[in-house]
Design a protein around this motif. Sequence first.
Motif, short mmCIF file in Angstrom:
data_model
loop_
_atom_site.label_atom_id
_atom_site.label_comp_id
_atom_site.label_asym_id
_atom_site.label_seq_id
_atom_site.Cartn_x
_atom_site.Cartn_y
_atom_site.Cartn_z
N UNK A 299 71.50 44.61 48.94
CA UNK A 299 72.06 44.04 47.83
C UNK A 299 71.58 42.74 47.54
N UNK A 300 71.83 42.56 48.50
CA UNK A 300 71.52 41.09 48.12
C UNK A 300 70.23 40.61 48.35
N UNK A 301 69.44 41.49 48.76
CA UNK A 301 67.47 41.03 48.80
C UNK A 301 67.19 41.98 47.23
N UNK A 302 68.05 43.65 46.93
CA UNK A 302 67.38 44.30 45.61
C UNK A 302 67.73 43.51 44.33
N UNK A 303 69.54 42.81 44.45
CA UNK A 303 69.94 42.68 43.45
C UNK A 303 69.57 41.14 42.26
N UNK A 304 69.49 40.21 42.92
CA UNK A 304 68.88 39.10 42.03
C UNK A 304 67.67 39.16 41.60
N UNK A 305 67.09 39.53 42.21
CA UNK A 305 65.19 39.82 41.58
C UNK A 305 65.39 40.78 40.06
N UNK A 306 66.24 42.11 40.20
CA UNK A 306 66.61 42.67 39.36
C UNK A 306 67.32 41.39 38.18
N UNK A 307 67.93 41.26 38.49
CA UNK A 307 69.33 40.55 37.36
C UNK A 307 68.55 39.28 36.50
N UNK A 308 67.47 38.51 38.03
CA UNK A 308 66.33 37.08 37.22
C UNK A 308 65.86 37.44 36.27
N UNK A 309 64.61 38.56 35.97
CA UNK A 309 63.94 38.77 34.57
C UNK A 309 64.86 38.83 33.36
N UNK A 310 66.68 39.31 34.47
CA UNK A 310 66.88 40.27 31.77
C UNK A 310 67.66 39.15 31.93
N UNK A 311 68.48 38.56 32.74
CA UNK A 311 69.39 36.87 32.38
C UNK A 311 67.64 35.81 32.07
N UNK A 312 67.04 35.11 32.68
CA UNK A 312 66.25 34.15 32.84
C UNK A 312 65.27 34.81 31.56
#
Length: 332
Positions: A299-312
């Motif tokens: 999850x540490x490798x998958x979740x941030x790359x998924x969320x960053x395009x949405x959030x930023x």
Amino acid sequence: MQETALRLRVGHLLPYSMSDSNTTNFTNPSTFILLGIPGLEAAHIWISIPFCTMYTIAVLGNFTILFIVKMEQSLHGPMYYFLCMLAVTDLVMSTSTLPKMLSIFWFNSREINFSACLTQMYVLLCFSAMESGILVAMAFDRYVAICHPLRHSTILTNSFVAKISLAVLLRSGIFALPYPFLAMRWPYCRTNVIPHTYCEHIAVVNLACADIRISSYYGLFDLFSEIGMDVFFITVSYTQILRAIFHLPTKDARLKTFGTCISHLCAILAFYMPGFFSSLTHRFGHNVPLHFLVLIANMYLLVPPLLHPIIYGVRTKQIRGRLLRLFTPKGT
């Protein structure tokens, strides 16, 4: 007991495994065997579906951000440069692990070359530290933009951004170097099976039949000196930002700025919390189920790359507007 059972269960996979660790000794095995998610082997195909979906969305989202920032001249500024760096680190971190992970799930392709394993370890540690440094730079950018808006363009010049980027790159690369070099010098005389989906540092060095306290202590030192300092600076930046927000004249301005900060803080928590939890529980969480540790690390490798395009990306007005123009036919 759990480790012994694990070795017995996968003994038929081990070209280098042995019943008596004193009968064979090899410093560097030619290959390691990545087990996947121990205890959940029967569910690998089902687990691969959300993993593959998250990876696909992350790749498309981060490439979209890079494309939009490159094409839109008005986005050539410090915040978007940092956002592009974040997108690149996300792409590298996820791509260095997910293709091999999916090959384990889909094709039972478990072998990984010893040198490739250490390279993967270095890349992950280097780019995760780089991502942490970029989050600090983005927090500093937000601090200057909110607390000192009139000085933003004079403080965050292109040359200053380049210096920050170079410092983040050098710090990450240098601090990550001892990990593979220490792992390379340990003798691996018991087994070459890694109970993980990728070459996670502690999962690898725990296979060594030697005193690995140097590796473990350096990992903790790096975690608290490098990542811990980054968390400290981010906390200081956002404390000052929140103080400035509460001094804004209107309620609407406070809510709008606060909403932006909340989304950024969610992205920061999504990166740091699984990382700290995974690192500490691999060392001290002896009673935590192994499959749970591996899932958290993934999850540490998958979740941030998924969320960053949405959030930023999607939540940033300029990028959202450019994205809508990109997919809206002309003349409508």
